[in-house]
Motif scaffolding. Structure first.
Motif, PDB file in Angstrom:
ATOM      1  N   THR A   1      41.156  38.310 -39.988  1.00  0.00           N
ATOM      2  CA  THR A   1      40.738  38.026 -38.595  1.00  0.00           C
ATOM      3  C   THR A   1      41.980  38.511 -37.567  1.00  0.00           C
ATOM      4  N   SER A   2      41.741  38.603 -36.367  1.00  0.00           N
ATOM      5  CA  SER A   2      42.432  39.157 -35.419  1.00  0.00           C
ATOM      6  C   SER A   2      42.078  39.335 -34.070  1.00  0.00           C
ATOM      7  N   GLY A   3      42.961  38.835 -33.079  1.00  0.00           N
ATOM      8  CA  GLY A   3      42.345  39.011 -31.732  1.00  0.00           C
ATOM      9  C   GLY A   3      43.493  39.533 -30.958  1.00  0.00           C
ATOM     10  N   THR A   4      43.212  40.445 -29.854  1.00  0.00           N
ATOM     11  CA  THR A   4      44.148  41.079 -29.084  1.00  0.00           C
ATOM     12  C   THR A   4      43.715  40.941 -27.520  1.00  0.00           C
ATOM     13  N   SER A   5      44.583  40.803 -26.745  1.00  0.00           N
ATOM     14  CA  SER A   5      44.119  40.633 -25.326  1.00  0.00           C
ATOM     15  C   SER A   5      44.578  41.974 -24.559  1.00  0.00           C
ATOM     16  N   GLY A   6      43.608  42.418 -23.644  1.00  0.00           N
ATOM     17  CA  GLY A   6      43.968  43.717 -23.062  1.00  0.00           C
ATOM     18  C   GLY A   6      43.043  43.721 -21.687  1.00  0.00           C
ATOM     19  N   THR A   7      43.041  44.813 -20.993  1.00  0.00           N
ATOM     20  CA  THR A   7      42.287  44.726 -19.789  1.00  0.00           C
ATOM     21  C   THR A   7      40.830  44.503 -19.797  1.00  0.00           C
ATOM     22  N   ALA A   8      40.418  44.670 -21.286  1.00  0.00           N
ATOM     23  CA  ALA A   8      38.860  44.494 -21.234  1.00  0.00           C
ATOM     24  C   ALA A   8      38.545  43.110 -21.682  1.00  0.00           C
ATOM     25  N   GLY A   9      39.542  42.126 -21.604  1.00  0.00           N
ATOM     26  CA  GLY A   9      39.274  40.735 -21.835  1.00  0.00           C
ATOM     27  C   GLY A   9      39.800  40.517 -23.155  1.00  0.00           C
ATOM     28  N   SER A  10      39.363  39.530 -23.859  1.00  0.00           N
ATOM     29  CA  SER A  10      39.829  38.786 -25.167  1.00  0.00           C
ATOM     30  C   SER A  10      38.840  39.471 -26.124  1.00  0.00           C
ATOM     31  N   VAL A  11      39.427  40.558 -27.015  1.00  0.00           N
ATOM     32  CA  VAL A  11      38.778  40.859 -28.237  1.00  0.00           C
ATOM     33  C   VAL A  11      39.000  40.223 -29.476  1.00  0.00           C
ATOM     34  N   SER A  12      38.056  40.070 -30.258  1.00  0.00           N
ATOM     35  CA  SER A  12      38.231  39.589 -31.471  1.00  0.00           C
ATOM     36  C   SER A  12      37.677  40.365 -32.584  1.00  0.00           C
ATOM     37  N   TRP A  13      38.457  40.424 -34.048  1.00  0.00           N
ATOM     38  CA  TRP A  13      37.639  41.232 -35.029  1.00  0.00           C
ATOM     39  C   TRP A  13      37.599  40.246 -36.093  1.00  0.00           C
ATOM     40  N   ARG A  14      36.658  40.059 -36.750  1.00  0.00           N
ATOM     41  CA  ARG A  14      36.333  39.409 -37.996  1.00  0.00           C
ATOM     42  C   ARG A  14      35.966  40.089 -39.290  1.00  0.00           C
ATOM     43  N   TRP A  15      36.601  40.192 -40.282  1.00  0.00           N
ATOM     44  CA  TRP A  15      36.144  40.790 -41.471  1.00  0.00           C
ATOM     45  C   TRP A  15      35.141  39.980 -42.113  1.00  0.00           C
ATOM     46  N   LEU A  16      34.018  40.729 -42.477  1.00  0.00           N
ATOM     47  CA  LEU A  16      32.817  40.036 -43.030  1.00  0.00           C
ATOM     48  C   LEU A  16      33.006  40.581 -44.541  1.00  0.00           C
ATOM     49  N   GLY A  17      33.934  41.020 -45.222  1.00  0.00           N
ATOM     50  CA  GLY A  17      33.806  41.585 -46.636  1.00  0.00           C
ATOM     51  C   GLY A  17      33.279  43.040 -46.721  1.00  0.00           C
ATOM     52  N   THR A  18      33.407  43.532 -47.710  1.00  0.00           N
ATOM     53  CA  THR A  18      33.138  44.767 -48.023  1.00  0.00           C
ATOM     54  C   THR A  18      33.686  45.736 -46.855  1.00  0.00           C
ATOM     55  N   SER A  19      32.939  46.534 -46.140  1.00  0.00           N
ATOM     56  CA  SER A  19      33.394  47.279 -44.962  1.00  0.00           C
ATOM     57  C   SER A  19      32.908  46.659 -43.545  1.00  0.00           C
ATOM     58  N   GLY A  20      32.414  45.333 -43.596  1.00  0.00           N
ATOM     59  CA  GLY A  20      31.880  44.602 -42.504  1.00  0.00           C
ATOM     60  C   GLY A  20      32.764  44.225 -41.771  1.00  0.00           C
ATOM     61  N   TRP A  21      32.614  44.409 -40.156  1.00  0.00           N
ATOM     62  CA  TRP A  21      33.368  43.525 -39.052  1.00  0.00           C
ATOM     63  C   TRP A  21      32.581  43.286 -38.202  1.00  0.00           C
ATOM     64  N   ARG A  22      32.816  42.157 -37.450  1.00  0.00           N
ATOM     65  CA  ARG A  22      32.157  41.650 -36.360  1.00  0.00           C
ATOM     66  C   ARG A  22      33.339  41.627 -35.379  1.00  0.00           C
ATOM     67  N   MET A  23      33.045  41.998 -34.131  1.00  0.00           N
ATOM     68  CA  MET A  23      33.587  42.352 -32.936  1.00  0.00           C
ATOM     69  C   MET A  23      33.075  41.434 -31.914  1.00  0.00           C
ATOM     70  N   ASP A  24      33.781  40.751 -31.209  1.00  0.00           N
ATOM     71  CA  ASP A  24      33.318  39.863 -29.879  1.00  0.00           C
ATOM     72  C   ASP A  24      33.975  40.120 -28.904  1.00  0.00           C
ATOM     73  N   LEU A  25      33.325  40.525 -27.570  1.00  0.00           N
ATOM     74  CA  LEU A  25      34.237  40.653 -26.541  1.00  0.00           C
ATOM     75  C   LEU A  25      33.412  39.968 -25.385  1.00  0.00           C
ATOM     76  N   ASP A  26      33.952  38.852 -24.754  1.00  0.00           N
ATOM     77  CA  ASP A  26      33.247  38.066 -23.740  1.00  0.00           C
ATOM     78  C   ASP A  26      31.925  37.617 -23.938  1.00  0.00           C
ATOM     79  N   GLY A  27      31.838  37.092 -25.040  1.00  0.00           N
ATOM     80  CA  GLY A  27      30.547  36.605 -25.505  1.00  0.00           C
ATOM     81  C   GLY A  27      29.521  37.729 -26.073  1.00  0.00           C
ATOM     82  N   ARG A  28      30.007  39.036 -26.289  1.00  0.00           N
ATOM     83  CA  ARG A  28      28.956  40.008 -26.561  1.00  0.00           C
ATOM     84  C   ARG A  28      29.418  40.256 -28.193  1.00  0.00           C
TER      85      ARG A  28
END
Length: 271
Positions: free
Chosen positions: A61-88
């Motif tokens: 899991t990781s998050g980074t802040s930038g001009t697009a707001g707060s983005v987070s990445w969560r590894w779901l296992g295998t090659s799966g990823w969840r990306m969240d940005l401002d509730g999307r």
């Protein structure tokens, strides 16, 4: 996905597109840990191209802040990823359900029946508005039909993915077919499709090859009925902020990735 994960080592020149950063490795059929589905770590703003690495104890899991707001990445296992940005939420190859195929017992069974643990998927996949699918093997596509039907998310993938999902009851109006080269603007982030190839084993092959140009006569019920159907990679860019390159197979086409400069690379590797 390969029953035999033996993979040739790419020559150094093939790694240049991924030289900017590596957040994590999506090892073939790796099982998710509790930490990988936990709330993502948050970090202070990082300079362009920098990687916000997860602190100890927050594997995947990781998050980074930038001009697009707060983005987070969560590894779901295998090659799966969840990306969240401002509730999307954007998902890539969201294979969350786990069931035995005999692969780890030396008795791989292509007739293993497909199943979805709906509660587990709901808990970890969230409510996506877009689902990106690299290819149609079960350990990438298995949970996509359920997610698409329950959330109304748009699914982006190959023609084979389109036909399989139609046969599994997903509304065709939710599906976008890409081949590589398309840039899709979802308002706040863009998705660039990249033509790619599936990883291979020591016999220069892989499980369940083949493509579909029409829905199968009956809806798939076993893992063998989900062919690879060509493979894609994706680059997701969040506004003027970070970009992420996502691989669903542990191989890529150098010509197709030339010129890409992702801030983060989610690199699939042999186990």
């Amino acid at each position: 996905m390969n029953p035999d994960h033996t993979q040739r080592t790419p020559r150094p020149g093939r790694r240049t597109v991924l030289r900017t950063a590596v957040l994590g490795t999506a090892a073939g059929l790796a099982l998710p840990t509790a930490a990988s589905a936990a709330s993502p770590a948050r970090t202070t703003a990082a300079p362009p191209g920098a990687v916000s690495r997860p602190p100890s104890g927050t594997s995947g899991t990781s998050g980074t802040s930038g001009t697009a707001g707060s983005v987070s990445w969560r590894w779901l296992g295998t090659s799966g990823w969840r990306m969240d940005l401002d509730g999307r939420t954007v998902l890539f190859d969201p294979y969350v359900t786990r069931f035995s195929t005999g692969l780890f017992d030396g008795a791989f069974d292509p007739a293993t029946e497909l199943e979805t643990d709906e509660g587990l998927v709901d808990r970890h996949a969230g409510r996506p508005e877009v689902i990106l699918v690299s290819h149609s093997h079960w350990d990438h596509l298995n949970d996509v039909p359920y997610l698409a039907k329950t959330t109304g998310a748009r699914v982006v993938g190959t023609e084979t993915t389109y036909h399989l999902l139609c046969s599994l009851g997903v509304d065709p109006a939710q599906l976008s077919v890409v081949r590589g080269g398309e840039v899709l603007d979802f308002g706040g982030y863009t998705v660039e499709a990249v033509a790619s190839v599936h990883s291979r084993n020591k016999n220069h092959s892989y499980f369940s090859p083949g493509t579909l140009n029409a829905p199968p006569a009956t809806a798939p019920t076993t893992i063998a009925e989900l062919p690879e159907g060509d493979t894609l990679a994706f680059q997701v860019t969040f506004g003027n902020g970070p970009s992420a390159f996502l691989m669903g197979g542990s191989d890529f086409i150098e010509r197709e990735v030339t010129g890409l400069r992702p801030g983060i690379a989610m690199v699939a590797v042999p186990s």
